[in-house]
Design a protein around this motif. Structure first.
Motif, PDB file in Angstrom:
ATOM      1  N   LYS A 171       0.831  -1.197   0.000  1.00 48.74           N
ATOM      2  CA  LYS A 171       0.000   0.000   0.000  1.00 48.74           C
ATOM      3  C   LYS A 171       0.866   1.248   0.000  1.00 48.74           C
ATOM      4  O   LYS A 171       1.927   1.281   0.643  1.00 48.74           O
ATOM      5  CB  LYS A 171      -0.932   0.016   1.224  1.00 48.74           C
ATOM      6  CG  LYS A 171      -1.999  -1.077   1.160  1.00 48.74           C
ATOM      7  CD  LYS A 171      -3.046  -0.897   2.230  1.00 48.74           C
ATOM      8  CE  LYS A 171      -3.903  -2.146   2.379  1.00 48.74           C
ATOM      9  NZ  LYS A 171      -4.903  -2.298   1.293  1.00 48.74           N
ATOM     10  N   GLN A 172       0.405   2.239  -0.701  1.00 46.50           N
ATOM     11  CA  GLN A 172       1.037   3.559  -0.657  1.00 46.50           C
ATOM     12  C   GLN A 172       0.416   4.311   0.506  1.00 46.50           C
ATOM     13  O   GLN A 172      -0.812   4.338   0.642  1.00 46.50           O
ATOM     14  CB  GLN A 172       0.776   4.277  -1.975  1.00 46.50           C
ATOM     15  CG  GLN A 172       1.523   5.584  -2.122  1.00 46.50           C
ATOM     16  CD  GLN A 172       1.086   6.322  -3.376  1.00 46.50           C
ATOM     17  OE1 GLN A 172       0.447   5.741  -4.266  1.00 46.50           O
ATOM     18  NE2 GLN A 172       1.404   7.592  -3.419  1.00 46.50           N
ATOM     19  N   VAL A 173       1.260   4.890   1.376  1.00 50.02           N
ATOM     20  CA  VAL A 173       0.793   5.531   2.605  1.00 50.02           C
ATOM     21  C   VAL A 173       1.308   6.969   2.651  1.00 50.02           C
ATOM     22  O   VAL A 173       2.448   7.239   2.278  1.00 50.02           O
ATOM     23  CB  VAL A 173       1.282   4.729   3.844  1.00 50.02           C
ATOM     24  CG1 VAL A 173       0.873   5.397   5.143  1.00 50.02           C
ATOM     25  CG2 VAL A 173       0.755   3.292   3.788  1.00 50.02           C
TER      26      VAL A 173
ATOM     27  N   VAL B 222      -3.128   5.734   0.919  1.00 50.09           N
ATOM     28  CA  VAL B 222      -3.462   6.489  -0.284  1.00 50.09           C
ATOM     29  C   VAL B 222      -4.010   5.551  -1.354  1.00 50.09           C
ATOM     30  O   VAL B 222      -4.968   5.880  -2.044  1.00 50.09           O
ATOM     31  CB  VAL B 222      -2.214   7.226  -0.822  1.00 50.09           C
ATOM     32  CG1 VAL B 222      -2.508   7.914  -2.146  1.00 50.09           C
ATOM     33  CG2 VAL B 222      -1.689   8.206   0.222  1.00 50.09           C
ATOM     34  N   ALA B 223      -3.376   4.378  -1.471  1.00 48.03           N
ATOM     35  CA  ALA B 223      -3.794   3.450  -2.526  1.00 48.03           C
ATOM     36  C   ALA B 223      -3.236   2.066  -2.235  1.00 48.03           C
ATOM     37  O   ALA B 223      -2.234   1.922  -1.530  1.00 48.03           O
ATOM     38  CB  ALA B 223      -3.279   3.925  -3.879  1.00 48.03           C
ATOM     39  N   THR B 224      -3.924   1.054  -2.756  1.00 45.50           N
ATOM     40  CA  THR B 224      -3.372  -0.298  -2.771  1.00 45.50           C
ATOM     41  C   THR B 224      -2.785  -0.521  -4.151  1.00 45.50           C
ATOM     42  O   THR B 224      -3.482  -0.390  -5.158  1.00 45.50           O
ATOM     43  CB  THR B 224      -4.473  -1.334  -2.489  1.00 45.50           C
ATOM     44  OG1 THR B 224      -5.030  -1.061  -1.203  1.00 45.50           O
ATOM     45  CG2 THR B 224      -3.911  -2.745  -2.496  1.00 45.50           C
TER      46      THR B 224
END
Ligand code: CTP
Ligand code: MG
Length: 221
Positions: A138-140, A147-149
């Motif tokens: 995941k973007q954190v 923020v996004a997977t």
């Protein structure tokens, strides 16, 4: 063999904890660098090995590796990239294929070295071994919010040895302005196509204390 291998081994090993430069830390009674160089020397393609050693450890690394394989030892730099550049400058002119291999990937099998060398010999100017990513990624954000997977199916974890047509690696290093964690990243930056081959679980990078435990287990098998 028609292949030269550069072995960056000048890192401090900070993430492994106290105990001196990582390449000289022991695994099954022998330094990681000895394990790595022994396996490189077992690959028939390899005709030259250049080690970038800790700056104050050049002569001790020469003594350590003399019984293992013929090697050139140069002082490393402040970054991995600088260590690779110093080692590259020491490669004899006759070698047209150059691999870069972390000393920290001490258990990398000679077969993977051969696979990478063969892909370069077969016409790929830049080659990296990769494995599928097993975790969901995941973007954190900085504040810890997801923020996004990221779609995992297109992601790969990258290993060494990474292999190059010599001119490509030289151009990549000569053109690099910022710091890169691997050499293929620098080749990408100059527009080279980077080819992948299947990596190996045995080529894990020994980074944290748990990795050393895992490597010890693999060594005993
Ligand atoms: N390396 C190097 N010169 C440096 C930094 C790293 O030759 N200035 C080498 C390391 O010895 C290692 C490889 O690059 O074989 C991969 O780097 P890494 O796993 O990060 O090792 P260290 O930098 O030693 O570890 P740490 O980042 O935890 O300090
Ligand atoms: Mg490091």
């Amino acid at each position: 063999g028609d292949v030269a291998v550069l072995v960056p081994a000048a890192g401090l090993g900070l993430r492994l904890g106290p105990g001196g430069p990582k390449a000289l830390r022991l695994l099954g009674g022998e330094p990681l660098l000895v394990h790595a160089v022994r396996r490189l020397a077992l690959a028939p393609s390899v005709g030259c090995i250049v080690v970038a050693a800790p700056v104050d450890g050049v002569s001790s690394v020469q003594d350590l590796l003399a019984p293992v394989a013929p090697v050139l030892v140069v002082p490393g730099g402040a970054t991995r990239q600088a260590s690779v550049a110093f080692a590259l400058a020491a490669v004899p002119a006759e070698f047209d294929i150059v691999l870069v291999h972390d000393a920290a990937r001490a258990l990398t099998p000679p077969e993977l070295v051969e696979d990478v060398a063969a892909a370069v010999r077969g016409g790929h100017a830049a080659v990296i071994p990769v494995l599928p990513v097993v975790d969901t990624i995941k973007q954190v954000s900085d504040s810890g919010i997801v923020v996004a997977t990221v779609d995992r199916s297109s992601l790969r974890a990258v290993q060494t040895p990474q292999g190059f047509r010599r001119s490509v690696l030289e151009k990549a290093h000569a053109s690099a302005t910022d710091e890169h964690t691997d050499d293929a990243g620098m080749a990408e930056r100059i527009g080279e196509t980077v080819h992948t081959v299947p990596g190996s679980e045995m080529a894990l990078k020994i980074t944290r204390p748990l990795d050393l435990e895992i490597a010890a287990l693999l060594l005993r098998q």
